[in-house]
Design a protein around this motif. Structure first.
Motif, PDB file in Angstrom:
ATOM      1  N   GLY A 106       2.190   2.812  -0.685  1.00 41.30           N
ATOM      2  CA  GLY A 106       2.661   3.716  -1.651  1.00 41.30           C
ATOM      3  C   GLY A 106       4.113   3.938  -2.139  1.00 41.30           C
ATOM      4  O   GLY A 106       4.622   3.031  -2.408  1.00 41.30           O
ATOM      5  N   HIS A 107       4.714   5.006  -1.799  1.00 41.68           N
ATOM      6  CA  HIS A 107       5.921   5.345  -1.933  1.00 41.68           C
ATOM      7  C   HIS A 107       7.107   4.902  -0.962  1.00 41.68           C
ATOM      8  O   HIS A 107       8.062   4.916  -1.004  1.00 41.68           O
ATOM      9  CB  HIS A 107       6.058   6.837  -2.561  1.00 41.68           C
ATOM     10  CG  HIS A 107       7.572   7.077  -2.930  1.00 41.68           C
ATOM     11  ND1 HIS A 107       8.063   7.119  -4.396  1.00 41.68           N
ATOM     12  CD2 HIS A 107       8.501   8.165  -2.551  1.00 41.68           C
ATOM     13  CE1 HIS A 107       9.298   7.220  -4.443  1.00 41.68           C
ATOM     14  NE2 HIS A 107       9.466   7.990  -3.592  1.00 41.68           N
ATOM     15  N   GLY A 108       6.383   4.849   0.322  1.00 37.69           N
ATOM     16  CA  GLY A 108       7.097   4.504   1.450  1.00 37.69           C
ATOM     17  C   GLY A 108       7.621   5.592   2.114  1.00 37.69           C
ATOM     18  O   GLY A 108       8.455   5.489   3.233  1.00 37.69           O
ATOM     19  N   ILE A 123       0.641  -2.024   4.701  1.00 37.26           N
ATOM     20  CA  ILE A 123      -0.358  -2.653   3.782  1.00 37.26           C
ATOM     21  C   ILE A 123      -0.530  -1.943   2.516  1.00 37.26           C
ATOM     22  O   ILE A 123      -0.914  -0.628   2.676  1.00 37.26           O
ATOM     23  CB  ILE A 123      -1.595  -3.472   4.302  1.00 37.26           C
ATOM     24  CG1 ILE A 123      -2.600  -2.510   4.625  1.00 37.26           C
ATOM     25  CG2 ILE A 123      -1.170  -4.320   5.560  1.00 37.26           C
ATOM     26  CD1 ILE A 123      -3.840  -2.955   5.332  1.00 37.26           C
ATOM     27  N   ASP A 124      -0.595  -2.517   1.340  1.00 30.36           N
ATOM     28  CA  ASP A 124      -1.013  -1.821   0.216  1.00 30.36           C
ATOM     29  C   ASP A 124      -1.800  -3.114  -0.734  1.00 30.36           C
ATOM     30  O   ASP A 124      -1.361  -4.158  -0.748  1.00 30.36           O
ATOM     31  CB  ASP A 124       0.177  -1.384  -0.709  1.00 30.36           C
ATOM     32  CG  ASP A 124      -0.127  -0.111  -1.357  1.00 30.36           C
ATOM     33  OD1 ASP A 124       0.037   0.983  -1.185  1.00 30.36           O
ATOM     34  OD2 ASP A 124      -1.207  -0.387  -2.442  1.00 30.36           O
ATOM     35  N   ARG A 125      -2.758  -2.456  -1.390  1.00 30.48           N
ATOM     36  CA  ARG A 125      -3.242  -3.639  -2.389  1.00 30.48           C
ATOM     37  C   ARG A 125      -2.736  -3.598  -3.817  1.00 30.48           C
ATOM     38  O   ARG A 125      -3.016  -4.412  -4.414  1.00 30.48           O
ATOM     39  CB  ARG A 125      -4.773  -3.055  -2.584  1.00 30.48           C
ATOM     40  CG  ARG A 125      -5.050  -1.692  -3.162  1.00 30.48           C
ATOM     41  CD  ARG A 125      -6.661  -1.637  -3.514  1.00 30.48           C
ATOM     42  NE  ARG A 125      -6.899  -0.271  -4.020  1.00 30.48           N
ATOM     43  CZ  ARG A 125      -7.869   0.475  -3.946  1.00 30.48           C
ATOM     44  NH1 ARG A 125      -8.985  -0.192  -3.544  1.00 30.48           N
ATOM     45  NH2 ARG A 125      -8.182   1.518  -4.727  1.00 30.48           N
ATOM     46  N   ASN A 144       2.655  -3.600  -7.071  1.00 30.68           N
ATOM     47  CA  ASN A 144       3.993  -2.575  -7.522  1.00 30.68           C
ATOM     48  C   ASN A 144       4.086  -1.515  -6.429  1.00 30.68           C
ATOM     49  O   ASN A 144       5.407  -1.294  -6.149  1.00 30.68           O
ATOM     50  CB  ASN A 144       3.731  -1.975  -8.914  1.00 30.68           C
ATOM     51  CG  ASN A 144       3.482  -2.910  -9.887  1.00 30.68           C
ATOM     52  OD1 ASN A 144       3.999  -3.926  -9.924  1.00 30.68           O
ATOM     53  ND2 ASN A 144       2.914  -2.685 -11.105  1.00 30.68           N
ATOM     54  N   HIS A 145       3.303  -0.994  -5.822  1.00 31.76           N
ATOM     55  CA  HIS A 145       3.264   0.043  -4.946  1.00 31.76           C
ATOM     56  C   HIS A 145       4.155  -0.742  -3.528  1.00 31.76           C
ATOM     57  O   HIS A 145       5.002   0.101  -2.945  1.00 31.76           O
ATOM     58  CB  HIS A 145       2.308   0.627  -4.517  1.00 31.76           C
ATOM     59  CG  HIS A 145       1.357   1.475  -5.599  1.00 31.76           C
ATOM     60  ND1 HIS A 145       0.490   2.279  -5.292  1.00 31.76           N
ATOM     61  CD2 HIS A 145       1.740   1.778  -6.801  1.00 31.76           C
ATOM     62  CE1 HIS A 145       0.109   2.732  -6.453  1.00 31.76           C
ATOM     63  NE2 HIS A 145       1.110   2.511  -7.497  1.00 31.76           N
ATOM     64  N   LEU A 146       3.554  -1.945  -3.174  1.00 33.48           N
ATOM     65  CA  LEU A 146       4.207  -2.527  -2.307  1.00 33.48           C
ATOM     66  C   LEU A 146       5.631  -2.550  -2.300  1.00 33.48           C
ATOM     67  O   LEU A 146       6.642  -2.532  -1.394  1.00 33.48           O
ATOM     68  CB  LEU A 146       3.434  -3.798  -1.856  1.00 33.48           C
ATOM     69  CG  LEU A 146       3.458  -4.416  -0.469  1.00 33.48           C
ATOM     70  CD1 LEU A 146       2.851  -3.455   0.641  1.00 33.48           C
ATOM     71  CD2 LEU A 146       3.011  -5.758  -0.524  1.00 33.48           C
ATOM     72  N   ALA A 166      -2.759  -6.640   0.735  1.00 38.25           N
ATOM     73  CA  ALA A 166      -4.195  -6.814   1.240  1.00 38.25           C
ATOM     74  C   ALA A 166      -5.161  -5.924   0.671  1.00 38.25           C
ATOM     75  O   ALA A 166      -4.534  -4.744   0.247  1.00 38.25           O
ATOM     76  CB  ALA A 166      -3.951  -6.696   2.660  1.00 38.25           C
ATOM     77  N   ASP A 167      -6.185  -6.245   0.395  1.00 38.54           N
ATOM     78  CA  ASP A 167      -7.103  -5.382  -0.607  1.00 38.54           C
ATOM     79  C   ASP A 167      -7.681  -4.153   0.576  1.00 38.54           C
ATOM     80  O   ASP A 167      -8.123  -3.063   0.047  1.00 38.54           O
ATOM     81  CB  ASP A 167      -8.283  -6.028  -0.978  1.00 38.54           C
ATOM     82  CG  ASP A 167      -7.869  -6.777  -2.049  1.00 38.54           C
ATOM     83  OD1 ASP A 167      -7.024  -6.362  -2.585  1.00 38.54           O
ATOM     84  OD2 ASP A 167      -8.743  -7.661  -2.395  1.00 38.54           O
ATOM     85  N   SER A 168      -7.469  -4.362   1.870  1.00 34.63           N
ATOM     86  CA  SER A 168      -7.834  -3.305   2.679  1.00 34.63           C
ATOM     87  C   SER A 168      -7.372  -3.679   4.199  1.00 34.63           C
ATOM     88  O   SER A 168      -7.077  -4.884   4.520  1.00 34.63           O
ATOM     89  CB  SER A 168      -9.593  -3.077   2.796  1.00 34.63           C
ATOM     90  OG  SER A 168      -9.875  -4.330   3.452  1.00 34.63           O
ATOM     91  N   LEU A 170      -3.461   6.103   8.067  1.00 35.84           N
ATOM     92  CA  LEU A 170      -4.122   5.818   6.796  1.00 35.84           C
ATOM     93  C   LEU A 170      -4.168   6.767   5.706  1.00 35.84           C
ATOM     94  O   LEU A 170      -4.347   7.965   5.660  1.00 35.84           O
ATOM     95  CB  LEU A 170      -5.850   5.548   7.059  1.00 35.84           C
ATOM     96  CG  LEU A 170      -6.318   4.682   8.058  1.00 35.84           C
ATOM     97  CD1 LEU A 170      -7.699   4.574   8.184  1.00 35.84           C
ATOM     98  CD2 LEU A 170      -5.567   2.997   7.686  1.00 35.84           C
ATOM     99  N   ASP A 171      -3.598   6.501   4.509  1.00 34.43           N
ATOM    100  CA  ASP A 171      -3.400   7.378   3.395  1.00 34.43           C
ATOM    101  C   ASP A 171      -3.969   6.630   2.255  1.00 34.43           C
ATOM    102  O   ASP A 171      -3.142   6.054   1.459  1.00 34.43           O
ATOM    103  CB  ASP A 171      -1.788   7.881   3.164  1.00 34.43           C
ATOM    104  CG  ASP A 171      -1.741   8.659   1.946  1.00 34.43           C
ATOM    105  OD1 ASP A 171      -2.787   9.172   1.509  1.00 34.43           O
ATOM    106  OD2 ASP A 171      -0.549   8.829   1.716  1.00 34.43           O
ATOM    107  N   MET A 172      -5.190   6.498   2.411  1.00 31.38           N
ATOM    108  CA  MET A 172      -5.971   5.829   1.359  1.00 31.38           C
ATOM    109  C   MET A 172      -7.219   6.384   1.100  1.00 31.38           C
ATOM    110  O   MET A 172      -7.560   7.053   2.021  1.00 31.38           O
ATOM    111  CB  MET A 172      -6.264   4.348   1.658  1.00 31.38           C
ATOM    112  CG  MET A 172      -7.024   4.426   3.384  1.00 31.38           C
ATOM    113  SD  MET A 172      -7.262   2.667   3.756  1.00 31.38           S
ATOM    114  CE  MET A 172      -8.490   2.036   2.852  1.00 31.38           C
TER     115      MET A 172
END
Ligand SMILES: C[S@@+](CC[C@H](N)C(=O)[O-])C[C@H]1O[C@@H](n2cnc3c(N)ncnc32)[C@H](O)[C@@H]1O
Length: 364
Positions: free
Chosen positions: A134-136, A171-173, A176-178, A202-204, A241-243
């Motif tokens: 996300g935003h890091g 990880i982020d899917r 842009n967020h990554l 990664a997707d998950s 995990l924040d997803m």
């Protein structure tokens, strides 16, 4: 904000410019660069004028001289709250609390000297996983907690990664967020925490764990006698995990988590925590025990803290000075949320079917 070598503005630092007469008016600069400038109310302030000055020691004026600005280094709270966002961050004080809930204690790693004179780690590095970047904001909070594990990173020469004793995989899917999370980590305190984190698209989490490039991180621990490694592929010392639907990842992730280590989820709604608790309760192949749920209340500061307006102020009617002392109102209210904490159980735990017995302990 305070760190060795960081009190004088240098190229690459970020600065906050605060209007002297309106403390609520603040601008966050880009990394300071010769020849650049920062736009503020009624003009701009040159980066060259800021570079070389000490934080909070000088007042600046725009070329028009209409307004004055104090310049200082941002706290992590200000940095996270003032940077442009693509994803909703966890507010910095809440992120710090989440890290506290995981109770990380990262020490300096033990080293061994090789025959060629170089050093190597005596044990495997501690590894942590976060999804999504996300935003890091949470990334920065975790990086701060594990940073001491990388105190020897330059002992074999600059740029060598062999001596990293603690690594956060983030990880982020969403590419842009990554990229935003990666940039926010890099721009904070001149990339001080950059080496602590490896970013992965990664997707998950499950997909990342199965990808061939992840195999290099999952060292086969079958020969390790330490009982925290209860499965050949357990290697993680903490998971955050924040997803959405974090419980869909529990089965795979719990196998890779070391026994008694924490998996923490952050959710905006308590019903999401309940879904996760129910998943763990009914699916006994998931080797996790639910430990606790805590709420972060909505607030007006950078986390679930109640900000107060405390100051000496002129009283118009009496022309005297008086005290203002009351909860702050009117500032941006940030959403709260919930953290759920789970602990890894040994793979041999929870083998029997759940059944319907009410006497069964809920968290085992
Ligand atoms: C609310 S943001 C995370 C904010 C971050 N914790 C912070 O403090 O800045 C959620 C992130 O999770 C990512 N995401 C959602 N589902 C995902 C999945 N299945 N795998 C990887 N990333 C995911 C989104 O792209 C988004 O960037």
């Amino acid at each position: 904000m305070f760190a060795r070598k960081y009190s004088v503005f240098q190229i690459g630092d970020i600065a906050v410019l605060r209007q002297v007469t309106r403390p609520d008016k603040v601008w966050l600069s880009k990394p300071l660069k010769p020849g650049s400038s920062q736009g503020v109310k009624s003009g701009s302030i040159s980066h060259d004028d800021i570079i070389g000055t000490r934080s909070r020691c000088q007042v600046f004026e725009t070329s028009k001289g209409q307004f004055k600005f104090m310049c200082y280094k941002p706290s992590l709270e200000e940095y996270v709250n003032l940077t442009k966002r693509d994803a909703q961050p966890i507010y910095p004080f809440n992120a710090a609390t989440i890290v506290q809930l995981a109770d990380l204690n990262v020490d300096y790693p033990e080293l061994e000297k090789k025959q060629n004179g170089e050093y190597c780690l005596k044990d495997e590095p501690l590894q942590f996983l976060e999804c999504g970047t996300g935003h890091g904001s949470l990334t920065l909070a975790i990086a701060k907690a594990i940073h001491s594990g990388n105190c020897y990173k330059n002992l074999n020469g600059l740029g060598s990664s062999q001596l990293l004793g603690a690594i956060l995989h983030s990880i982020d899917r969403n590419p842009n967020h990554l990229a935003t999370g990666q940039k926010n980590l890099k721009n904070y305190q001149r990339a001080m925490y950059e080496n602590d984190v490896q970013f992965h698209l990664a997707d998950s989490p499950s997909q990342w764990l199965q990808s061939p490039s992840t195999k290099q991180w999952i060292k086969n621990s079958s020969n390790n006698n330490d009982p925290v490694y209860d499965h050949p592929s357990s290697f993680l010392s903490g998971i955050f995990l924040d997803m959405p639907d974090p419980e869909t990842q529990f089965k795979d992730l719990s196998l890779h988590l070391k026994v008694d280590h924490a998996l923490i989820i952050f959710c905006p709604s308590v019903t999401q925590i309940l879904n996760a608790v129910q998943t763990v309760y009914y699916d006994r192949s998931i080797k996790l025990a639910f430990s606790r749920c805590v709420e972060f209340e909505p607030c007006t500061s950078g986390g679930s803290l109640r900000e107060w307006d405390v100051r000496v102020s002129g009283i118009r009617n009496t022309n005297k000075e008086g005290a203002v002392c009351r909860p702050r109102v009117g500032t941006k209210v940030s959403g709260g949320g919930f953290a759920g904490v789970f602990k890894k159980l040994p793979v041999t735990a929870r083998l029997e079917p759940t059944g319907t017995s009410l006497n069964q302990p809920v968290n085992l």
